[in-house]
Motif scaffolding. Structure first.
Motif, PDB file in Angstrom:
ATOM      1  N   ASP A   1       4.619 -19.635 -53.208  1.00 16.04           N
ATOM      2  CA  ASP A   1       5.746 -19.474 -54.134  1.00 16.04           C
ATOM      3  C   ASP A   1       5.184 -19.486 -55.549  1.00 16.04           C
ATOM      4  N   HIS A   2       5.190 -18.331 -56.203  1.00 18.84           N
ATOM      5  CA  HIS A   2       4.605 -18.202 -57.542  1.00 18.84           C
ATOM      6  C   HIS A   2       5.323 -19.090 -58.562  1.00 18.84           C
ATOM      7  N   GLN A   3       6.663 -19.087 -58.519  1.00 18.40           N
ATOM      8  CA  GLN A   3       7.431 -19.868 -59.490  1.00 18.40           C
ATOM      9  C   GLN A   3       7.165 -21.357 -59.325  1.00 18.40           C
ATOM     10  N   LEU A   4       7.152 -21.821 -58.104  1.00 15.87           N
ATOM     11  CA  LEU A   4       6.904 -23.232 -57.836  1.00 15.87           C
ATOM     12  C   LEU A   4       5.493 -23.627 -58.266  1.00 15.87           C
ATOM     13  N   ALA A   5       4.513 -22.783 -57.940  1.00 15.05           N
ATOM     14  CA  ALA A   5       3.138 -23.065 -58.337  1.00 15.05           C
ATOM     15  C   ALA A   5       2.994 -23.083 -59.855  1.00 15.05           C
ATOM     16  N   SER A   6       3.711 -22.192 -60.547  1.00 18.50           N
ATOM     17  CA  SER A   6       3.647 -22.162 -62.010  1.00 18.50           C
ATOM     18  C   SER A   6       4.202 -23.445 -62.619  1.00 18.50           C
ATOM     19  N   LEU A   7       5.330 -23.936 -62.082  1.00 16.47           N
ATOM     20  CA  LEU A   7       5.893 -25.190 -62.565  1.00 16.47           C
ATOM     21  C   LEU A   7       4.929 -26.347 -62.316  1.00 16.47           C
ATOM     22  N   MET A   8       4.280 -26.355 -61.160  1.00 18.76           N
ATOM     23  CA  MET A   8       3.311 -27.408 -60.851  1.00 18.76           C
ATOM     24  C   MET A   8       2.141 -27.382 -61.835  1.00 18.76           C
ATOM     25  N   ARG A   9       1.663 -26.189 -62.165  1.00 17.16           N
ATOM     26  CA  ARG A   9       0.537 -26.097 -63.103  1.00 17.16           C
ATOM     27  C   ARG A   9       0.944 -26.534 -64.509  1.00 17.16           C
ATOM     28  N   LEU A  10       2.180 -26.214 -64.925  1.00 15.10           N
ATOM     29  CA  LEU A  10       2.657 -26.673 -66.225  1.00 15.10           C
ATOM     30  C   LEU A  10       2.674 -28.206 -66.277  1.00 15.10           C
ATOM     31  N   ILE A  11       3.149 -28.830 -65.208  1.00 14.00           N
ATOM     32  CA  ILE A  11       3.184 -30.286 -65.158  1.00 14.00           C
ATOM     33  C   ILE A  11       1.770 -30.844 -65.169  1.00 14.00           C
ATOM     34  N   ALA A  12       0.885 -30.259 -64.361  1.00 15.07           N
ATOM     35  CA  ALA A  12      -0.496 -30.749 -64.299  1.00 15.07           C
ATOM     36  C   ALA A  12      -1.184 -30.663 -65.654  1.00 15.07           C
ATOM     37  N   ASN A  13      -1.010 -29.548 -66.362  1.00 12.45           N
ATOM     38  CA  ASN A  13      -1.633 -29.392 -67.675  1.00 12.45           C
ATOM     39  C   ASN A  13      -1.095 -30.406 -68.668  1.00 12.45           C
ATOM     40  N   GLU A  14       0.222 -30.646 -68.628  1.00 14.24           N
ATOM     41  CA  GLU A  14       0.824 -31.587 -69.558  1.00 14.24           C
ATOM     42  C   GLU A  14       0.325 -33.008 -69.297  1.00 14.24           C
ATOM     43  N   VAL A  15       0.252 -33.396 -68.036  1.00 12.20           N
ATOM     44  CA  VAL A  15      -0.228 -34.737 -67.701  1.00 12.20           C
ATOM     45  C   VAL A  15      -1.693 -34.894 -68.089  1.00 12.20           C
ATOM     46  N   ARG A  16      -2.508 -33.896 -67.769  1.00 14.74           N
ATOM     47  CA  ARG A  16      -3.939 -33.971 -68.072  1.00 14.74           C
ATOM     48  C   ARG A  16      -4.188 -34.143 -69.568  1.00 14.74           C
ATOM     49  N   GLU A  17      -3.353 -33.487 -70.390  1.00 13.22           N
ATOM     50  CA  GLU A  17      -3.537 -33.543 -71.839  1.00 13.22           C
ATOM     51  C   GLU A  17      -2.899 -34.768 -72.487  1.00 13.22           C
ATOM     52  N   GLY A  18      -2.289 -35.648 -71.659  1.00 14.20           N
ATOM     53  CA  GLY A  18      -1.681 -36.848 -72.219  1.00 14.20           C
ATOM     54  C   GLY A  18      -0.258 -36.663 -72.688  1.00 14.20           C
ATOM     55  N   SER A  19       0.436 -35.640 -72.195  1.00 14.53           N
ATOM     56  CA  SER A  19       1.842 -35.360 -72.506  1.00 14.53           C
ATOM     57  C   SER A  19       2.116 -35.219 -74.004  1.00 14.53           C
ATOM     58  N   PRO A  20       1.403 -34.313 -74.682  1.00 16.25           N
ATOM     59  CA  PRO A  20       1.600 -34.159 -76.129  1.00 16.25           C
ATOM     60  C   PRO A  20       2.977 -33.625 -76.514  1.00 16.25           C
TER      61      PRO A  20
END
Length: 311
Positions: free
Chosen positions: A150-169
């Motif tokens: 599921d492209h949309q679901l995977a995209s949302l997961m990656r957005l969350i992962a990037n935000e968490v990794r960066e410390g939720s700026p």
């Protein structure tokens, strides 16, 4: 992550830790997140780990969960609910585990450097989820699918992962909105039983809109939350997201970001205040956050914007 000791778990023992239970004799995948990164995140509980080759027996999760490979190649075999799947996850592959899931056996073969990301769908993390929580737990049930593409679901997961990794700026508003959007998408696309949720067609009333916009302007320099904006409109967070998008054509986070950039541009044009002070005065988490946002929206960094103003 250079200099990080991966020999010991870094996940906190607080409520932000995952609630999955596994055989304690099985090696744990080393976490790639430190406690400050988890503490700054205001959405569903998450885990990011170095994916390792391992074979394990039974493990259990009280809440529904999503898992995907962020980086590297892996091959997995999973036996759950009497069914066994054998697959190599691709960029749009997401494993969806139903609530109270049981996995009786798992084997993973992972190349060095592979990374796994997991989101636990525990609504205690979203607090006043209100009607969204009822929709997901009472009327509809998530369908388990461990080899979902599921492209949309995977995209949302990656957005969350990037935000968490960066410390939720981007703050609590962005984090909570992402998590609610993820849950709503899952409910609409990957759930069964009960009635299908319908899209909210209404809009904010003139009074609701004024109250929300006044709150944003009054507290633009603060880390506004979705709870506060929804409360100003007298709506649940889930319905507020829909009503706001229908009314203004953008998400609350996008609107707040536009207002912050506009306020920063005004200060850059009319004052000589240092960039770090302008970032703090307009609600950005840091000077670099302001610079990234301005360049993405205007094509110019704050410094270039200031130098280009009329003399």
């Amino acid at each position: 992550m250079s200099g990080q000791d991966l020999s010991q778990p870094i996940l906190p023992t607080s409520l932000r830790a995952m609630s999955f239970t596994t055989d304690p004799a099985v090696p744990r995948e080393p976490s790639l997140l430190r406690e400050p990164q988890l503490a700054a995140w205001a959405g569903f509980r998450v885990g990011m780990s170095q994916a390792i080759s391992v074979e394990m027996g039974k493990h259990h999760g009280e809440h529904a969960a999503l898992a995907m490979i962020l980086k590297g190649r892996t091959r997995g075999q999973i036996r759950s609910r009497g069914e066994e799947c054998d697959f190599s996850p691709g960029p749009n592959s997401v494993g969806l585990f139903a609530p109270k899931f049981d996995v009786s056996w798992t084997r993973w073969q992972c190349e060095p450097g592979a990374e796994r990301f997991v989101v636990e769908l525990d609504f205690a993390d979203l607090h006043q989820a209100g009607d969204l929580e009822q929709m997901l737990t009472s009327r509809r049930t998530l369908r388990q699918n461990l080899t979902l593409s599921d492209h949309q679901l995977a995209s949302l997961m990656r957005l969350i992962a990037n935000e968490v990794r960066e410390g939720s700026p981007h703050g609590a508003l962005y984090a909570t909105s992402l998590s609610i959007s993820l849950a709503a998408y899952l409910c609409a696309q990957h759930a069964s039983g009960g009635r299908t949720p319908t899209r909210e067609r209404g809009v904010l009333t003139a009074i609701q809109k004024r109250q929300v916009l006044e709150l944003v302007q009054r507290r633009l320099h603060e880390n506004l939350s979705l709870d506060e904006l929804a409360a100003a409109a007298g709506a649940s967070r889930f319905h507020f997201l829909r009503l706001f998008k229908n009314s203004l054509g953008m998400t609350p986070y996008q609107f707040v970001m536009d207002q912050r950039i506009a306020a920063a541009r005004q200060l850059l044009e009319k004052t000589s205040r240092p960039l770090v002070d302008i970032a703090a005065a307009t609600g950005f988490s840091s000077q670099s956050h302001m610079s990234t946002a301005m360049k993405r929206h205007t094509g110019l960094s704050p410094g270039h914007w200031r130098r280009s103003r009329p003399k």
